[in-house]
Write an enzyme that holds these catalytic residues in place. Structure first.
Site, PDB file in Angstrom:
ATOM      1  N   SER A   1       0.849  -1.198   0.000  1.00 56.23           N
ATOM      2  CA  SER A   1       0.000   0.000   0.000  1.00 56.23           C
ATOM      3  C   SER A   1       0.879   1.239   0.000  1.00 56.23           C
ATOM      4  O   SER A   1       1.791   1.362   0.811  1.00 56.23           O
ATOM      5  CB  SER A   1      -0.851   0.068   1.268  1.00 56.23           C
TER       6      SER A   1
ATOM      7  N   HIS B   1      -3.716  -1.944  -4.664  1.00 54.64           N
ATOM      8  CA  HIS B   1      -3.020  -3.177  -5.037  1.00 54.64           C
ATOM      9  C   HIS B   1      -3.521  -3.589  -6.421  1.00 54.64           C
ATOM     10  O   HIS B   1      -4.555  -4.230  -6.548  1.00 54.64           O
ATOM     11  CB  HIS B   1      -3.294  -4.284  -4.013  1.00 54.64           C
TER      12      HIS B   1
ATOM     13  N   HIS C   1      -3.372 -10.641   0.850  1.00 55.17           N
ATOM     14  CA  HIS C   1      -3.248 -10.635   2.313  1.00 55.17           C
ATOM     15  C   HIS C   1      -4.025 -11.798   2.927  1.00 55.17           C
ATOM     16  O   HIS C   1      -5.009 -12.259   2.353  1.00 55.17           O
ATOM     17  CB  HIS C   1      -3.830  -9.345   2.896  1.00 55.17           C
TER      18      HIS C   1
ATOM     19  N   TYR D   1      -6.072 -11.636   5.309  1.00 56.73           N
ATOM     20  CA  TYR D   1      -7.455 -11.245   5.631  1.00 56.73           C
ATOM     21  C   TYR D   1      -8.397 -11.377   4.441  1.00 56.73           C
ATOM     22  O   TYR D   1      -9.611 -11.291   4.616  1.00 56.73           O
ATOM     23  CB  TYR D   1      -7.513  -9.822   6.215  1.00 56.73           C
ATOM     24  N   GLU D   2      -7.855 -11.615   3.229  1.00 58.59           N
ATOM     25  CA  GLU D   2      -8.731 -11.806   2.079  1.00 58.59           C
ATOM     26  C   GLU D   2      -9.427 -13.172   2.136  1.00 58.59           C
ATOM     27  O   GLU D   2     -10.363 -13.430   1.385  1.00 58.59           O
ATOM     28  CB  GLU D   2      -7.945 -11.603   0.770  1.00 58.59           C
TER      29      GLU D   2
ATOM     30  N   ALA E   1       2.971  -0.706   4.155  1.00 56.95           N
ATOM     31  CA  ALA E   1       2.607   0.449   4.973  1.00 56.95           C
ATOM     32  C   ALA E   1       2.237  -0.108   6.344  1.00 56.95           C
ATOM     33  O   ALA E   1       1.750  -1.237   6.451  1.00 56.95           O
ATOM     34  CB  ALA E   1       1.433   1.185   4.359  1.00 56.95           C
TER      35      ALA E   1
ATOM     36  N   MET F   1      -0.486  -5.885   8.353  1.00 56.51           N
ATOM     37  CA  MET F   1      -1.247  -7.089   7.976  1.00 56.51           C
ATOM     38  C   MET F   1      -0.587  -7.851   6.831  1.00 56.51           C
ATOM     39  O   MET F   1      -1.276  -8.531   6.052  1.00 56.51           O
ATOM     40  CB  MET F   1      -2.671  -6.684   7.572  1.00 56.51           C
ATOM     41  N   SER F   2       0.730  -7.753   6.703  1.00 54.99           N
ATOM     42  CA  SER F   2       1.384  -8.420   5.560  1.00 54.99           C
ATOM     43  C   SER F   2       2.824  -8.786   5.890  1.00 54.99           C
ATOM     44  O   SER F   2       3.237  -8.786   7.043  1.00 54.99           O
ATOM     45  CB  SER F   2       1.362  -7.492   4.339  1.00 54.99           C
TER      46      SER F   2
ATOM     47  N   ASN G   1       0.363   5.677   9.690  1.00 56.17           N
ATOM     48  CA  ASN G   1      -0.554   6.100  10.766  1.00 56.17           C
ATOM     49  C   ASN G   1       0.056   5.732  12.112  1.00 56.17           C
ATOM     50  O   ASN G   1       0.886   4.823  12.189  1.00 56.17           O
ATOM     51  CB  ASN G   1      -1.938   5.443  10.619  1.00 56.17           C
TER      52      ASN G   1
ATOM     53  N   HIS H   1      -8.327   3.752   6.090  1.00 58.19           N
ATOM     54  CA  HIS H   1      -7.461   3.292   4.991  1.00 58.19           C
ATOM     55  C   HIS H   1      -7.141   4.418   3.998  1.00 58.19           C
ATOM     56  O   HIS H   1      -6.058   4.447   3.413  1.00 58.19           O
ATOM     57  CB  HIS H   1      -8.107   2.102   4.266  1.00 58.19           C
TER      58      HIS H   1
HETATM   59  I1  8IG Z   1      -1.051   1.123   6.844  1.00 52.35           I
HETATM   60  O1  8IG Z   1      -2.433   0.364  12.417  1.00 52.35           O
HETATM   61  C1  8IG Z   1      -1.532   0.068   8.369  1.00 52.35           C
HETATM   62  N1  8IG Z   1      -1.667  -1.233   8.302  1.00 52.35           N
HETATM   63  N2  8IG Z   1      -2.840  -4.142  11.687  1.00 52.35           N
HETATM   64  N3  8IG Z   1      -2.650  -1.868  12.074  1.00 52.35           N
HETATM   65  C2  8IG Z   1      -2.584  -2.939  11.235  1.00 52.35           C
HETATM   66  N4  8IG Z   1      -2.289  -2.830   9.957  1.00 52.35           N
HETATM   67  C3  8IG Z   1      -2.020  -1.606   9.518  1.00 52.35           C
HETATM   68  C4  8IG Z   1      -2.056  -0.471  10.316  1.00 52.35           C
HETATM   69  C5  8IG Z   1      -2.383  -0.604  11.659  1.00 52.35           C
HETATM   70  N5  8IG Z   1      -1.746   0.587   9.555  1.00 52.35           N
END
Ligand code: 8IG
Length: 278
Positions: A41, A73, A99, A101-102, A129, A216-217, A240, A252
């Protein structure tokens, strides 16, 4: 993904990666690639700094690849030719990733890096990211991944594949990046499955555990690449503050915006580092 072959990815992940690698060689006319980049990302624009790709095609035309579902993506694959000391370096770039989570399982998550290794890549650059758990990290800052904590209770490896993970994020490569950008910081990346962001309590928990970044990756790909003998570089762009740090909600769209803002700096970093890795 080519549906009559979708079962192969799950029953024969390495054989499927070998087939996809053969397709890449045919499409690009490049028999062997050297370095692969996975653009997460906010990173997709950064590869424009590598020059003009010699080829671009859709990943889902290849054996075992699923169509991407996340904004930012695209699912394209590019090949670039870079030069260093007069020699040619072939760089394979994945614009986007799959990912956990998909919900398609872990095989599609690591299929890209396995395919990259089968095309010949000995170095895999994983970008992402992340949220900053470490409160000294600022939005827009790149951080070298030094180590990880996996909190997904899953692995891309099956069976008695007892791989050593004490140098997954190659120290040799981290030193090269630090020579290129002496101010870059390092951190420990913790992998949650998502897709929900964490609770503030979970962020406090992982900070206590030693995590600096949350995302998450990357972790399954790093393990899969390392298990196949490739060296891994992980670079995370902080987009973030993690949950509970600022009191703001996570969105997001802000992640994508922070990535766009940092595109130039990330491109310069990659363009400077990649030719020096081999
Ligand atoms: I960009 O704050 C991004 N990806 N789990 N937590 C999780 N994944 C993220 C975050 C976050 N920011």
């Amino acid at each position: 993904m080519n549906s009559q072959n979708s079962g192969d990815l799950y029953s024969d992940p390495l054989g499927t990666a070998t087939k996809a690698a053969g397709q890449i060689a045919t499409i690009t006319g490049v028999p062997k690639h050297d370095i692969a980049l996975v653009m997460g990302s906010g990173w997709v624009g950064a590869c424009d700094a590598l020059g003009t790709p010699t080829h671009e095609f859709d990943a889902h035309d290849l054996e075992g690849f699923v169509a991407p579902t996340v904004v930012g993506h695209s699912g394209k694959i590019r090949t670039y030719e870079m030069t260093h000391h007069g020699g040619s370096i072939r760089v394979l770039v994945f614009l986007g990733r799959t990912h956990l989570y998909e919900g398609k399982g872990i095989e599609p998550v690591v299929h890209g890096v396995r395919t990259a290794v089968k095309t010949g890549c000995k170095i895999i650059v994983l970008t992402n990211a992340s949220g900053a758990v470490n409160t000294t990290f600022k939005v827009g800052q790149p951080v070298l991944i030094r180590d990880h904590i996996s909190l997904t209770a899953t692995s891309p490896l099956i069976g008695a594949d007892f791989v050593d993970l004490s140098d997954v994020y190659s120290k040799r490569i981290r030193e090269i990046v630090k020579a290129e950008d002496p101010w870059i910081e390092e951190g420990v990346y913790v992998h949650f499955r998502g897709p929900a962001y964490e609770t503030p309590a979970e962020i406090n928990m992982v900070r206590t555990m030693g995590a600096d970044l949350v995302g998450m990756s990357t972790v399954p790909e790093a393990i899969a690449a390392h298990a196949l003998g490739a060296e891994v570089l992980g670079i995370s762009l902080v987009t973030n503050a993690a949950a509970g740090v600022t009191g703001e909600k996570l969105d997001h769209k802000e992640v994508v915006a922070a990535g766009l803002e940092a595109t130039g700096r990330m491109g310069t970093l990659l363009n400077g580092v990649i030719p020096k890795l081999l």
